[in-house]
Design a protein around this motif. Structure first.
Motif, mmCIF file in Angstrom:
data_model
loop_
_atom_site.group_PDB
_atom_site.id
_atom_site.type_symbol
_atom_site.label_atom_id
_atom_site.label_comp_id
_atom_site.label_asym_id
_atom_site.label_seq_id
_atom_site.Cartn_x
_atom_site.Cartn_y
_atom_site.Cartn_z
ATOM 1 N N TYR A 73 16.683 -12.258 -28.348
ATOM 2 C CA TYR A 73 18.010 -12.791 -28.636
ATOM 3 C C TYR A 73 17.830 -14.218 -29.109
ATOM 4 O O TYR A 73 16.962 -14.939 -28.603
ATOM 5 C CB TYR A 73 18.831 -12.774 -27.346
ATOM 6 N N LEU A 97 17.842 -21.469 -29.619
ATOM 7 C CA LEU A 97 17.236 -20.884 -28.440
ATOM 8 C C LEU A 97 16.788 -19.466 -28.737
ATOM 9 O O LEU A 97 17.458 -18.732 -29.453
ATOM 10 C CB LEU A 97 18.292 -20.839 -27.329
ATOM 11 N N ALA A 99 15.561 -16.009 -26.557
ATOM 12 C CA ALA A 99 15.566 -15.486 -25.192
ATOM 13 C C ALA A 99 15.056 -14.057 -25.175
ATOM 14 O O ALA A 99 15.028 -13.371 -26.202
ATOM 15 C CB ALA A 99 16.979 -15.545 -24.603
ATOM 16 N N ASP A 100 14.679 -13.636 -23.978
ATOM 17 C CA ASP A 100 14.170 -12.296 -23.738
ATOM 18 C C ASP A 100 15.347 -11.388 -23.363
ATOM 19 O O ASP A 100 16.045 -11.655 -22.384
ATOM 20 C CB ASP A 100 13.156 -12.409 -22.582
ATOM 21 N N VAL A 101 15.593 -10.365 -24.146
ATOM 22 C CA VAL A 101 16.743 -9.488 -23.912
ATOM 23 C C VAL A 101 16.637 -8.776 -22.565
ATOM 24 O O VAL A 101 17.641 -8.548 -21.890
ATOM 25 C CB VAL A 101 16.891 -8.469 -25.068
ATOM 26 N N THR A 103 15.456 -9.779 -19.651
ATOM 27 C CA THR A 103 15.809 -10.581 -18.469
ATOM 28 C C THR A 103 16.941 -11.571 -18.734
ATOM 29 O O THR A 103 17.515 -12.121 -17.798
ATOM 30 C CB THR A 103 14.598 -11.410 -17.985
ATOM 31 N N GLY A 104 17.235 -11.834 -19.997
ATOM 32 C CA GLY A 104 18.223 -12.862 -20.315
ATOM 33 C C GLY A 104 17.678 -14.271 -20.180
ATOM 34 O O GLY A 104 18.416 -15.236 -20.355
ATOM 35 N N TYR A 105 16.390 -14.401 -19.848
ATOM 36 C CA TYR A 105 15.798 -15.731 -19.668
ATOM 37 C C TYR A 105 15.398 -16.331 -21.021
ATOM 38 O O TYR A 105 14.739 -15.674 -21.821
ATOM 39 C CB TYR A 105 14.558 -15.647 -18.767
ATOM 40 N N PRO A 106 15.782 -17.588 -21.266
ATOM 41 C CA PRO A 106 15.323 -18.280 -22.465
ATOM 42 C C PRO A 106 13.798 -18.414 -22.465
ATOM 43 O O PRO A 106 13.184 -18.618 -21.407
ATOM 44 C CB PRO A 106 15.965 -19.670 -22.345
ATOM 45 N N LEU A 109 13.467 -23.368 -26.356
ATOM 46 C CA LEU A 109 14.580 -24.205 -26.812
ATOM 47 C C LEU A 109 13.987 -25.112 -27.870
ATOM 48 O O LEU A 109 12.933 -25.719 -27.632
ATOM 49 C CB LEU A 109 15.138 -25.017 -25.645
ATOM 50 N N LEU A 328 15.016 -26.053 -16.868
ATOM 51 C CA LEU A 328 16.354 -25.657 -17.341
ATOM 52 C C LEU A 328 17.001 -24.605 -16.442
ATOM 53 O O LEU A 328 18.215 -24.493 -16.390
ATOM 54 C CB LEU A 328 16.238 -25.108 -18.775
ATOM 55 N N LEU A 329 16.171 -23.816 -15.748
ATOM 56 C CA LEU A 329 16.694 -22.673 -14.998
ATOM 57 C C LEU A 329 16.433 -22.843 -13.511
ATOM 58 O O LEU A 329 15.323 -23.160 -13.109
ATOM 59 C CB LEU A 329 16.004 -21.387 -15.468
#
Lengths: 346, 346
Positions: A73, A97, A99-101, A103-106, A109, A328-329
Motif C-alpha cells: 500500500y 509512505l 506499507a505492508d498490506v 499487517t498495515g504496518y508502514p 516514510l 513512529l509506531l
C-alpha cells in the motif's frame, strides 16, 4: 526507553534522497523509476484505484493519493500552491509512505518533493518512449521551473533526445535551467518566445504553474506528427492547451476518473474518447499509429507512479542503509497493553 | 548539508508522545482533547468533511482520514488488522499530520497509535457527558483490549464514573486491565460474563475487535435508561450490537455518510433517523430527553477528532519543545531550483 524494531519505520529525509540519487546516478534512478512504473501499469487491474482526495482552498490544494495491490500500500501527501514561490517556498512539496498490506504496518516514510520531480519526469519520458514520433531528437520545454531539468534529463535518458529548447515567461527561470543543464550532453537553446521554442521540436512539453485556465500552446503552434507532454494542467480550473488542440489529438491519460476532473480534458465532454496508458504499456493498444498523428499525454500524476517510485526507494534503502529509523509506531510487549506501556514510560 | 528551517517538520515520536502525556497528566490530556473536539464539532460547518478513504484486504484495512478548515489541514493514517495481535503486533497503528492550509506545508508529524487511544476515549466520554443518564456512576467495559483503560479513565475524568465492570472473553485481558487500573481511584470489578458486567451499569461500552458481525450485546441485556457507547463496530461487516437494540435506541453519530457504512447502523435502512453529535454539542439538539431513553453512540471515529487531537499536541510541542525536527521537505534557496539543490548536494 528503546523502542523495539517493530516500532521503527525507516525514514528517507531530503538529504538521504539526494545521497541515494547521487549514489545511483540521476539518469539511472529515473530509468529505474520508469521501469517500475511500466511494470506496475502493466499490472493495472491488480491495483485498488481511486481519484486523489483533494482539499481545495482559494490559494492551493492539499491532496492524498493512495493506492494498493495485494501486497503493498502506498500514499503520497502533496500540496500545490503556485503563490508559494513568491514567498520563498516550494509550489509543490510532498512526502509518502509504503506499507505492508498484510499487517498495515508502514515499511518506509520518505520525502517526495525530490522524488515526485523524478517520477513525474520518468512518467513523461516513459510515455514519450511509446508515443513520440520515431527519431524525435528535440524537445521544447515551456515552463522552466523546478520540473524542467528533470524532464530534460529523463527525455534524454529514455527517449534519446539531444536538444532542448527552453522558454519561460521569466527569463531568470530559463537562465537557471540552461545553466543547470550544462555538462549533461544536451544541446540547450534558450528561446525568447514559446513560438521560437517549438521550432523543430517533435516533443512539446508544457509545465507551467498558474492555477487558472491558460493557453500556453495555441492551436496554430501545434503541427502534425508531434507528441505533446502536458504536465502543468493538473487541477480543476488549471489547463495549458487551447481546446482546439485537444480535438486534433489522440489523447492518452493515466486514470480517466481523475484526469476528466483535473487534466486538459476537463475542457471536453465527459465522454470524449481517451486511451488509458496501461493499455499502451501492456501492448493492447498500439500507441502512435502514424507519423502525422498528434499524440497528447494529458499528465496529471497518478498514485501508482508514486507507489512505483516508493518501491524503488525502499529497495535502495534496504540496500544502502540510507535512512533514519523513526519511532513512529507504539509497540508494547503485549499488544493489548498500550496503557501499561504508557505507564512504564512515566 | 544543513536543511533550512522551512525544510524541517517537528516529529513527535511515540516516546515524545508518552513524555508529553506524563508531563500534562493523562486525565488532563484527555480533558484537553475532549475540549478541543467539542470546540471543533461546534464549528462543524466550517470543516471540509469526507468519509475516510479505505483500502480493504481480506485481513484488514488501511485508511486515510483527512479534514480541513480555513486555516489547518489534518489527516491520519490508520490500519485495523485484528489478526495482528496473535502475531505480537498492534491491531491499530496510526500516525498523523497537521498542515498549514495557506502554504500546504506540514507543521507537525506525529505518532497517533497512542494519541488515537486518547482521542477515542475523549470522544466517548464527551458524548457520554451529554447523553448518559444523570448520576451515572458505573460503566460496563466489554472488551478489555488496548482501549479499555483509556475509556475507563476518560469516563472517570469527564463523566465522574466511580466503578468499571470489566469483561473480556479472554480472562488475561481482564486481568491486565484490572491491574492497570489499580491506583486510579476507580472501583474495578472483573466479571465472568458480559451479563454480569452490565449489572447496575448506566453506561455500556463495547470495544471488541473481531472483523465480523458479532453480538456482544443481545437485546435482552439492554434495559431502559442506559447509554451505550459502541466503539468496536467500525468497518463494513463489523458490528457488535443485536439489531433489535438499535430499534429501541436514540442513535447519535459523528458523520452519517461514514457511519452508515461502518457503524452499527449498517444493519439498518439507509434512512433510519440518527442525530449528528455536533448538533448536540452546539445545543441545537437537547441530547437525552428522558430518564428511560436508551441513547446509543454509534462510534466509528471521525477525522475532526484527530484534527482536534493534533491541534492539542501541536500546541504542547511548541510549548515543551518535545519533538525531533525532521528533514521532510526539500527547500532550495531558489524554489524553482530543485535540480540545483540536488546537484550541489553531490
Amino acid at each position: 526507553m528503546q523502542p523495539s524494531d517493530k516500532a521503527l519505520v525507516p525514514f528517507v529525509s531530503v538529504d538521504h534522497m539526494m545521497q541515494l540519487i547521487h549514489r545511483v546516478g540521476l539518469p539511472e534512478m529515473i530509468r529505474r523509476i520508469a521501469d517500475a512504473i511500466e511494470d506496475d501499469f502493466r499490472r493495472w487491474e491488480s491495483f485498488d484505484k481511486t481519484p486523489r482526495v483533494a482539499a481545495h482552498s482559494p490559494v492551493g490544494v492539499i491532496e492524498l493519493m493512495p493506492t494498493a495491490n495485494d501486497t503493498q500500500y502506498a500514499f503520497k501527501y502533496v500540496n500545490g500552491h503556485p503563490k508559494n514561490t513568491a514567498e520563498g517556498l516550494q509550489t509543490v512539496t510532498a512526502f509518502g509512505l509504503l506499507a505492508d498490506v498484510d499487517t498495515g504496518y508502514p515499511v518506509l516514510l520518505s520525502e517526495m518533493t525530490m522524488l515526485t520531480a523524478l517520477r513525474t519526469a520518468a512518467m513523461s519520458a516513459l510515455v514519450a518512449k511509446h508515443l513520440a514520433p520515431k527519431g524525435a531528437d528535440t524537445m521544447a520545454m515551456i515552463g522552466n521551473g523546478a520540473q524542467a531539468e528533470f524532464q530534460s534529463i529523463a527525455m534524454q535518458t529514455i527517449c534519446g533526445i539531444t536538444t532542448v529548447r527552453l522558454y519561460d515567461n521569466d527569463p531568470d527561470a530559463t537562465r537557471k535551467c540552461a545553466t543547470n543543464l550544462t555538462g549533461t550532453g544536451l544541446t540547450v537553446v534558450p528561446c525568447a518566445t514559446a513560438e521560437d521554442a517549438i521550432e523543430g521540436a517533435q516533443i512539446l512539453t508544457t509545465c507551467t504553474a498558474d492555477k487558472q485556465y491558460a493557453t500556453i500552446l495555441t492551436d496554430n503552434m501545434v503541427g502534425s506528427g508531434v507528441h505533446i507532454n502536458a504536465i502543468g494542467g493538473d487541477c480543476p480550473g488549471k489547463t495549458e492547451l487551447a481546446e482546439a488542440i485537444l480535438h486534433r489529438s489522440s489523447i492518452f491519460v493515466e486514470y480517466p476518473p481523475q484526469t476528466r476532473v483535473e487534466g486538459e480534458i476537463q475542457q471536453l465532454d465527459p465522454d470524449h474518447p481517451v486511451t488509458e496508458l496501461w493499455t499502451v504499456f501492456s501492448g493492447a493498444h498500439p500507441g502512435r499509429r502514424d507519423a502525422r498523428e498528434i499524440t497528447l499525454f494529458d499528465s496529471v500524476g497518478f498514485a501508482i507512479e508514486d507507489f512505483s517510485a516508493l518501491r524503488v526507494v525502499h529497495a535502495l534503502t534496504v540496500e544502502t542503509g540510507l535512512n533514519l529509523p523513526l519511532d513512529l509506531l507504539a509497540d508494547p510487549d503485549n499488544p493489548r497493553d498500550l496503557y501499561g506501556m504508557l505507564m512504564r514510560a512515566g
